[in-house]
Design a protein around this motif. Structure first.
Motif, mmCIF file in Angstrom:
data_model
loop_
_atom_site.group_PDB
_atom_site.id
_atom_site.type_symbol
_atom_site.label_atom_id
_atom_site.label_comp_id
_atom_site.label_asym_id
_atom_site.label_seq_id
_atom_site.Cartn_x
_atom_site.Cartn_y
_atom_site.Cartn_z
ATOM 1 N N THR A 124 42.171 49.339 35.599
ATOM 2 C CA THR A 124 42.531 49.911 34.394
ATOM 3 C C THR A 124 43.519 49.233 33.582
ATOM 4 N N CYS A 125 43.390 48.729 32.695
ATOM 5 C CA CYS A 125 44.494 48.260 31.872
ATOM 6 C C CYS A 125 45.848 48.856 32.134
ATOM 7 N N LEU A 126 45.526 50.362 32.055
ATOM 8 C CA LEU A 126 47.112 50.997 32.065
ATOM 9 C C LEU A 126 47.663 50.712 33.296
ATOM 10 N N ALA A 127 46.845 50.761 34.605
ATOM 11 C CA ALA A 127 47.381 50.715 35.794
ATOM 12 C C ALA A 127 48.025 49.386 36.056
ATOM 13 N N PHE A 128 47.543 48.332 35.202
ATOM 14 C CA PHE A 128 48.182 46.998 34.931
ATOM 15 C C PHE A 128 49.451 46.959 34.112
ATOM 16 N N ALA A 129 49.325 47.843 33.286
ATOM 17 C CA ALA A 129 50.675 47.901 32.447
ATOM 18 C C ALA A 129 51.860 48.485 33.287
ATOM 19 N N LEU A 162 47.474 45.515 25.397
ATOM 20 C CA LEU A 162 46.571 45.115 26.456
ATOM 21 C C LEU A 162 45.063 45.135 25.631
ATOM 22 N N PRO A 163 44.324 44.306 26.352
ATOM 23 C CA PRO A 163 42.739 44.352 25.700
ATOM 24 C C PRO A 163 42.218 45.732 25.869
ATOM 25 N N LYS A 164 42.342 46.746 26.453
ATOM 26 C CA LYS A 164 41.956 47.874 26.661
ATOM 27 C C LYS A 164 40.321 47.947 27.178
ATOM 28 N N THR A 165 39.956 46.999 27.869
ATOM 29 C CA THR A 165 38.490 46.881 28.388
ATOM 30 C C THR A 165 38.273 47.373 29.583
ATOM 31 N N ASN A 166 39.454 47.592 30.589
ATOM 32 C CA ASN A 166 39.423 47.850 31.801
ATOM 33 C C ASN A 166 38.453 46.956 32.775
ATOM 34 N N CYS A 167 38.403 45.754 32.451
ATOM 35 C CA CYS A 167 37.567 44.700 33.062
ATOM 36 C C CYS A 167 37.753 44.383 34.412
ATOM 37 N N LYS A 168 38.816 44.832 35.113
ATOM 38 C CA LYS A 168 39.223 44.610 36.179
ATOM 39 C C LYS A 168 39.710 43.076 36.704
ATOM 40 N N LYS A 169 39.735 42.215 35.813
ATOM 41 C CA LYS A 169 39.925 40.689 36.179
ATOM 42 C C LYS A 169 41.303 40.474 36.620
ATOM 43 N N CYS A 170 42.342 41.385 36.453
ATOM 44 C CA CYS A 170 43.631 41.294 36.830
ATOM 45 C C CYS A 170 43.627 41.878 38.234
ATOM 46 N N GLY A 171 42.812 42.383 38.736
ATOM 47 C CA GLY A 171 42.851 43.019 40.173
ATOM 48 C C GLY A 171 43.403 44.605 40.159
ATOM 49 N N LYS A 185 48.214 37.269 34.816
ATOM 50 C CA LYS A 185 47.046 37.716 35.566
ATOM 51 C C LYS A 185 45.930 38.311 34.608
ATOM 52 N N CYS A 186 46.090 38.681 33.517
ATOM 53 C CA CYS A 186 45.004 39.151 32.703
ATOM 54 C C CYS A 186 44.734 38.005 31.911
ATOM 55 N N PRO A 187 43.329 37.602 31.729
ATOM 56 C CA PRO A 187 42.867 36.259 31.068
ATOM 57 C C PRO A 187 42.615 36.605 29.713
HETATM 58 S S1 SF4 Z 1 42.361 41.938 33.169
HETATM 59 FE FE1 SF4 Z 1 43.313 43.921 33.460
HETATM 60 S S2 SF4 Z 1 44.620 44.019 31.707
HETATM 61 FE FE2 SF4 Z 1 43.360 42.555 31.355
HETATM 62 S S3 SF4 Z 1 41.770 43.447 30.153
HETATM 63 FE FE3 SF4 Z 1 41.064 43.266 32.299
HETATM 64 S S4 SF4 Z 1 41.784 45.278 33.197
HETATM 65 FE FE4 SF4 Z 1 42.816 45.132 31.493
#
Ligand code: SF4
Ligand code: B12
Lengths: 313, 445
Positions: B24-29, B12-21, B41-43
């Motif tokens: 953190t990226c880890l939570a999404f993983a 994953l991009p590891k930016t924790n940008c929250k766009k996936c809802g 869900k991760c753009p």
């Molecule tokens: S969308 Fe979610 S998984 Fe993708 S980079 Fe942002 S936080 Fe990480």
């Protein structure tokens, strides 16, 4: 990408159980892997079939299977000899059905007489089954065990509510024992523990997980047995390593499929073949789940399952 | 093989940008690992990551759809049914030789068309016909395929020939019905692949032994075939159990892609009862399609029943809807009976009521699919809950006389149930076994 045989290794082994006397004694169990996977384990003994006879004429059996024993089933001794000599039975299972209080309510003395007659008619091993009535079985099996001393029979079924008397009788007369529980892995283990706590050697137990018929809950028995076998072999649980017995006749031959005429249910096809295939497939399902010893009724079903086992081994 | 959350996180991009809802990226993983989310869900996923995660998300055993009715095979995920439900019940296929003659084949077609049975509410049937090229004559083979395709329009077809010319001749009659072309082997692979690709159909491949089969599968895949059905040549029950176990283990435990496909099993025997027994081994031990030589009604009843048993969800018993069922022309003077919503119980009891020809109301109570005695022992089929159900279901509006017939095995409940129901209700203890119901009901009528 080359193919590599994905082998499993097993920590445990199923006990080998020998019963009967003289050169007709037989052994079941002893495998150290899951059913018929001989590429990764050794299977020294094939699953065997005991042919069921009764102390009273089988008036409650449907025609298909009752007719197969016309002319011999009035006399348990004749019936036993027919199974041994004409059907090639390796084991005979005598069910003392007539001792049930709701049936002929035959006494323990009657049972002793039948057991003695049957034993003198055959030299293959005998399995002695009660009628399934908790209190009466304790009485009847105790007497039968004494009458059969020296023949190393399989005695059963000991259940949670009556095992004490039956275990004592089995120890005193040197017989093997069926421990029956109700479709539950933990209950099965618990009963084995209780029995061994009385000083009974666990290597002399065969476990009956309670079988069911095809179409009537067989999937529960199948999965309970698979789990028992995995506990024995993978988890190496010594209390789960007793061989498995499935007594399928009573369940199979009370289903509608084994008795309803084709005229009533044309979509079910020929009645005779239907009963036979019902017993055959109930048996094949049990042996795939790990059954070591079957109790069966119809000669054609028995022949079919024997052929299948020969193909599997 | 399923990936862990941490393994997925690495891609994953590891930016924790929250766009996936997710915070953190880890939570999404973690959600992806639990198969509760999808990667789109991760753009910001890289193309590379998409490819990697996509391949990992593919089922370890491919699903393939066959026949005009869309029968799915494959996609299994476990070795033992107590771990998780077996997914796609294996279709039974009747084998027909193209040399049998039009009349005999006509009879087979009629048998297939009338093979349907109703088993605890499910309609089960012989779903496939396998036409075997015995004649070696493409024109003859094609004619028989046409006869079957026209005569049994709902059945799926397996075209069984190792001669590409025969397949070529026949496939025009059924290409739109999603047939399985069976018979690719090391010698004819190129020609068979060409047909399968052109007609967009699944290809059955045969090689004796799993080494050769893996090679052949790799080759077919390399040539662009995605829908493959495997035949390792297992014909004895022993070979079936051993080889099918190896195939499934390799696919599930070792992620061995060449064997990650459904398996076809030919169990033909002269002795029909023995054939049934061997077929039963296939049903339990991982065959995805079972080809038999005959389909007497007694035999299909047994095989389809076993298949239904083995493929039921071990966690959720088969159930029917809670409600009061009307059987026959029941009216306000008809008897009212009660039982549980375990499918087996419901259909046995319903069947016997129908046998009796006495119109009845049958109240089915939701006890999460347990039998009468099991539900009673589990505390779910007891006076309090039964009484609430009867009141909520407004049973009293259906019958003039407030009388409820209870299964004989739970006769102990009758007194307390009558108390709980009150309001003039009477509880009658019925027979224990359902097969005594016709006599019981006729006796009261
Ligand atoms: S969308 Fe979610 S998984 Fe993708 S980079 Fe942002 S936080 Fe990480
Ligand atoms: C399979 C089974 C299970 C399965 C569940 C299957 C299911 N979906 O119900 C499992 C393994 C999960 C199970 C669990 C338990 N079980 Co259980 N189980 C059985 C078993 C072997 C078969 C049940 C079955 O499927 N019967 C078939 C159906 C069709 O029968 P039925 O619903 O009773 O219907 C018949 C009749 O009642 C009648 N009938 C039905 N409705 C009506 C209506 C009317 C009006 C009439 C007149 C007649 C009628 O017709 C039907 C056919 O004749 C029985 C033993 C046996 N052989 O009966 C034990 C049994 C029911 N279980 C029992 C027990 C104790 C339990 C547990 C509490 C303990 C345990 N072992 O863990 C748990 C409870 C479950 C829970 N969730 O807590 C006991 C019941 C206690 C008692 N009577 O004293 C039994 C009798 C076993 C025993 N002897 O100990 N069980």
């Amino acid at each position: 990408m080359p193919f590599v045989i994905p082998k499993d290794t097993y920590a445990g082994k199923v006990n080998a159980l020998t019963f009967g006397s003289g050169d007709k004694a037989v052994t079941v169990g002893g495998e150290n892997g899951l059913p018929f996977l001989s590429f990764e384990c050794s299977i020294p003994n094939r699953p065997l079939i005991a042919i069921e006879i009764q102390d009273v004429a089988p008036s409650d059996w449907p025609d298909t299977v009752r007719k197969a024993y016309d002319g011999v089933s009035e006399s348990p001794a004749k019936w036993a000899r027919f199974c041994q000599d004409s059907l090639g039975a390796k084991i005979v299972a005598l069910r003392l059905a007539g001792t049930h209080p709701d049936r002929e309510n035959r006494s323990a003395e009657d049972a002793v007489k039948t057991v003695t007659e049957v034993l003198s008619a055959i030299d293959v091993p005998l399995m002695i089954l009660g009628s399934g009535h908790i209190e009466k079985d304790a009485q009847v099996l105790k007497a039968a065990a004494e009458a059969a001393k020296g023949r190393e029979c399989i005695l059963g079924k000991a259940q949670e509510e009556n095992y004490k008397t039956i275990v004592t009788a089995a120890i005193a007369n040197n017989h093997k024992l069926i421990a029956m529980s109700q479709l539950d892995v933990n209950l099965a283990k618990q009963l084995n523990i209780l029995i061994t706590q009385m000083g009974f050697n666990k290597d002399n137990i065969i476990m009956d997980p309670m079988s069911s018929a095809l179409g009537y809950g067989i999937e529960y028995t199948y999965s309970v047995m698979e789990r028992i076998r995995q506990a024995a072999l993978v988890q190496n649980d010594p209390m789960m390593q007793t061989p498995l017995l499935c007594d399928i006749g009573p369940n199979v031959w009370k289903t509608k499929e084994s008795a309803a005429p084709e005229s009533e249910l044309p979509e079910w096809g020929a009645l005779t073949e239907r009963g036979i295939v019902w017993e055959s497939i109930t048996a094949s399902t049990m042996i795939m789940a790990g059954c070591n010893l079957l109790v069966m009724r119809h000669p054609k079903a028995i022949e079919t399952v024997n052929k299948l086992v020969s193909e599997l081994i | 093989m399923a990936l862990s959350g941490v393994e997925i996180f690495k891609h994953l991009p590891k930016t924790n940008c929250k766009k996936c809802g997710y915070p953190t990226c880890l939570a999404f993983a973690m959600k992806l690992a639990a198969l509760q989310e999808s990667t789109d869900k991760c753009p910001d996923l890289s193309e590379e990551a998409k490819k990697f995660l996509g391949a990992a998300a593919e089922p370890p055993i491919k699903g393939i759809t066959l026949g005009p009715k869309g029968i799915k095979v494959g996609e299994e995920t476990v070795l033992s049914r107590h771990e998780k439900k077996f997914v796609n019940p294996c279709p039974i296929a009747l084998n027909i030789k193209d040399t049998e003659g039009a009349d005999a084949i006509g009879k087979h077609i009629a048998d297939v068309n009338s093979s349907e049975i109703d088993r605890v509410g499910q309609m089960l049937r012989v779903d496939l016909v396998c036409i075997t090229d015995e004649s070696g004559d493409p024109a003859k083979f094609a004619a028989v395929v046409k006869q079957v395709a026209d005569g049994a329009p709902n059945a799926g077809l397996i075209l069984n020939s190792s001669n590409p010319a025969s397949i070529e001749a026949a496939i025009g009659h059924c290409a739109d019905k999603k047939p399985l072309v069976y018979g690719a082997n090391a010698e004819n692979l190129d020609a068979m692949v060409k047909i399968a690709k052109e007609k967009k159909v699944a290809l059955g491949i045969y090689a004796k032994g799993l080494d050769a089969l893996s090679d052949l599968s790799e080759k077919a895949k390399g040539m662009g075939i995605t829908d493959i059905v495997l035949d390792s040549g297992a014909r004895t029950a022993k070979e079936m159990v051993e080889e099918y176990t190896m195939i499934r283990r390799a696919a599930l435990k070792k992620s061995f892609k060449p064997l990650g496909f459904p398996v076809i099993s030919f169990v033909g025997r002269d002795d029909s009862t023995l054939e049934a027994a061997v077929a039963s081994i296939g049903i339990m031990k991982y065959a995805s399609i079972i080809v038999v030589n005959s389909i007497e009604k007694w035999k299909t009843l047994a095989l389809l029943t076993l298949r239904q048993n083995i493929y039921t969800d071990p966690q959720v018993p088969m159930q029917v809807e809670q409600k009061i069922y009307k059987i026959g022309d029941a009216n306000e003077n008809s008897p009212l009976l009660i039982t549980t919503n375990f499918s087996l119980t419901y259909f046995i009891v319903r069947g016997e009521i129908e046998n009796s020809k006495v119109p009845c109301w049958l109240a089915i109570m939701n006890v999460e699919g347990l039998s009468v005695l099991t539900a009673w022992a589990a505390g779910k089929f007891v006076a309090g809950s039964i009484s609430n159900f009867i009141k909520d279901s407004e049973a009293s509006k259906l019958v003039a006389k407030k009388e409820l017939i209870l299964p004989g095995y739970v006769s102990v409940l009758s007194g307390s149930l009558e108390d709980k129901l009150g309001d003039g209700w009477k509880v009658v203890v019925g027979p224990r076994e359902a097969n005594q119901l016709p006599a019981f009901l006729k006796g009261r009528a």
